[in-house]
Design a protein around this motif. Structure first.
Motif, PDB file in Angstrom:
ATOM      1  N   LYS A  94      -9.396 -18.141   2.562  1.00 23.64           N
ATOM      2  CA  LYS A  94      -9.357 -19.469   2.566  1.00 23.64           C
ATOM      3  C   LYS A  94      -8.917 -19.953   0.994  1.00 23.64           C
ATOM      4  N   ARG A  95      -9.675 -19.377   0.107  1.00 19.36           N
ATOM      5  CA  ARG A  95      -9.360 -19.673  -1.256  1.00 19.36           C
ATOM      6  C   ARG A  95      -8.026 -19.109  -1.721  1.00 19.36           C
TER       7      ARG A  95
ATOM      8  N   GLN B  79      -5.376 -18.637   0.372  1.00 17.56           N
ATOM      9  CA  GLN B  79      -4.362 -19.475   1.061  1.00 17.56           C
ATOM     10  C   GLN B  79      -4.207 -20.941   0.248  1.00 17.56           C
ATOM     11  N   THR B  80      -5.213 -21.376   0.162  1.00 21.04           N
ATOM     12  CA  THR B  80      -5.149 -22.813  -0.730  1.00 21.04           C
ATOM     13  C   THR B  80      -4.233 -22.540  -1.946  1.00 21.04           C
TER      14      THR B  80
END
Length: 375
Positions: free
Chosen positions: A139-140, A142-143
């Motif tokens: 998630k980190r 992809q952000t």
């Protein structure tokens, strides 16, 4: 068609100038060509930068640096500073060239009806591939990917220092090919004559001013110990920082400031006196030091990570190994040192590549052509 009047935007411009980075040279060469009207240098107050670093703290230093590198709060802060810097810039300009993607100036540039471009030695996909697996949550990452993609989609064009990185912008980010432009890199040194160059000195050169282990320094030291068993007169020269390493056959030189004439001459003399250049880095965004070595006719050994195969193998200038493979590195170095004529052949190939491809005239010409098409 009007001539380009480019304003550059960059974080840490004073630091880049001090270390003589590729980006500093890019702006200097644009200025010499009469195409740069100035640079908006961005900096974050020391107390705030420290706070951002502490926010990402981790017992694992590699993870700490990676979290800091992908910190969107820092990107947003730099974006505000960049917009304010452009708003207060006094000279007239008709194009913006930002270094990297850690700022989003698109809305400001659209409001001014000024085309905006970025110049890169790396992107988030290339960077995260260099990290240990599963170091950061998906998630980190992809952000950060989503942020960068928004930046690129709003730009008029994206320039890259390598063809490898240009392909990444197309395949990883899905940018159209017509928007991504290989600009290249220019050597800071004149490609001198190799007529009197000696390749039988068994003198290995390594240059790094930081990240000794990630740059392959430990791998090289372990390989060098194996090499000395077969070639007891072999020498290893470590340049860039006082690493406080005492190794039989080794010598260590501290940081040499290429802006200082005395340091610059000493730096080049170390290249001239070497037989080959070795930096088995675990990843290189561009690896401009390989171009410096090739300017002095040094064959190179790197790894098959990042851009190194493009610079070394595509130019016939040396060999690459798997990152961290001590035995393969020792074998490669021994094979090359045992063949001075082969060393010369590879050194001359890299030297020709510098003269034909890695020149600032080429880079500025490519940038000028693209920017001018939007004016």
């Amino acid at each position: 068609m009007p001539d380009p009047r480019i304003v550059g935007v960059m974080q840490g411009y004073a630091f880049q100038q001090r270390k003589g980075s590729a980006f500093y040279h890019l702006f200097r060469e644009l200025d010499s060509a009469g195409e740069l009207v100035g640079v908006v240098g961005l900096s974050i107050p020391r107390w705030l930068r420290m706070g951002l670093r502490l926010k990402n703290a981790s017992p694992n230093r590699v993870k700490w640096n990676a979290k800091d590198q992908l910190d969107l709060m820092r990107y947003q802060l730099l974006s505000r500073k960049g917009r304010n810097g452009l708003a207060n810039f006094e000279d007239e300009y008709n194009a913006v060239l930002q270094i990297g993607s850690n700022m989003n100036l698109n809305q400001f540039c659209e409001g001014k009806n000024v085309p905006a471009f970025s110049f890169h030695d790396n992107n988030v996909f290339a960077y995260t591939r260099s990290l240990p697996p599963r170091l950061l949550p998906e998630k980190r990452i992809q952000t950060a990917v989503d942020y960068e993609k928004r930046v690129y989609e709003g730009l008029s064009g994206v320039f890259t220092m390598s063809k490898t990185l240009a392909r990444s912008f197309v395949t990883d980010f899905g940018l159209p090919e017509h928007k991504v432009h290989y600009a290249g890199f220019g050597s800071p040194f004149v490609a001198e004559s190799l007529e009197d160059k000696a390749y039988d000195q068994q003198r290995i050169l390594f240059v790094a001013s930081h990240s000794f282990e990630r740059k392959g320094g430990v791998t090289l030291l372990n390989a060098f110990r194996k090499i000395r068993q077969s070639l007891p007169n072999a020498q290893l020269v470590l340049v860039g920082r006082d690493w406080e390493i005492e190794e039989p056959g080794g010598e260590v030189h501290g940081f040499l400031d290429k802006r200082d004439p005395i340091d610059n001459e000493k730096y080049q003399q170390l290249f001239r006196g070497a037989s080959m250049f070795v930096m088995p880095s675990f990843n290189e965004a561009f690896g401009e030091v390989f171009i410096e070595a090739m300017s002095h006719g040094l064959p190179c050994i790197g790894t098959n990570a990042g851009v190194m195969p493009e610079i070394i193998c595509d130019n016939g200038a040396g060999e690459v190994i798997e990152p961290g493979d001590v035995d393969a590195l020792a074998k490669s170095i021994l094979g090359l040192l045992g063949d001075p004529s082969g060393l010369r052949e590879k050194g001359e190939a890299g030297h020709r590549a510098v003269r034909s491809e890695y020149s600032w005239d080429n880079v500025i010409g490519r940038v000028n052509k693209v920017v001018s098409s939007f004016l």
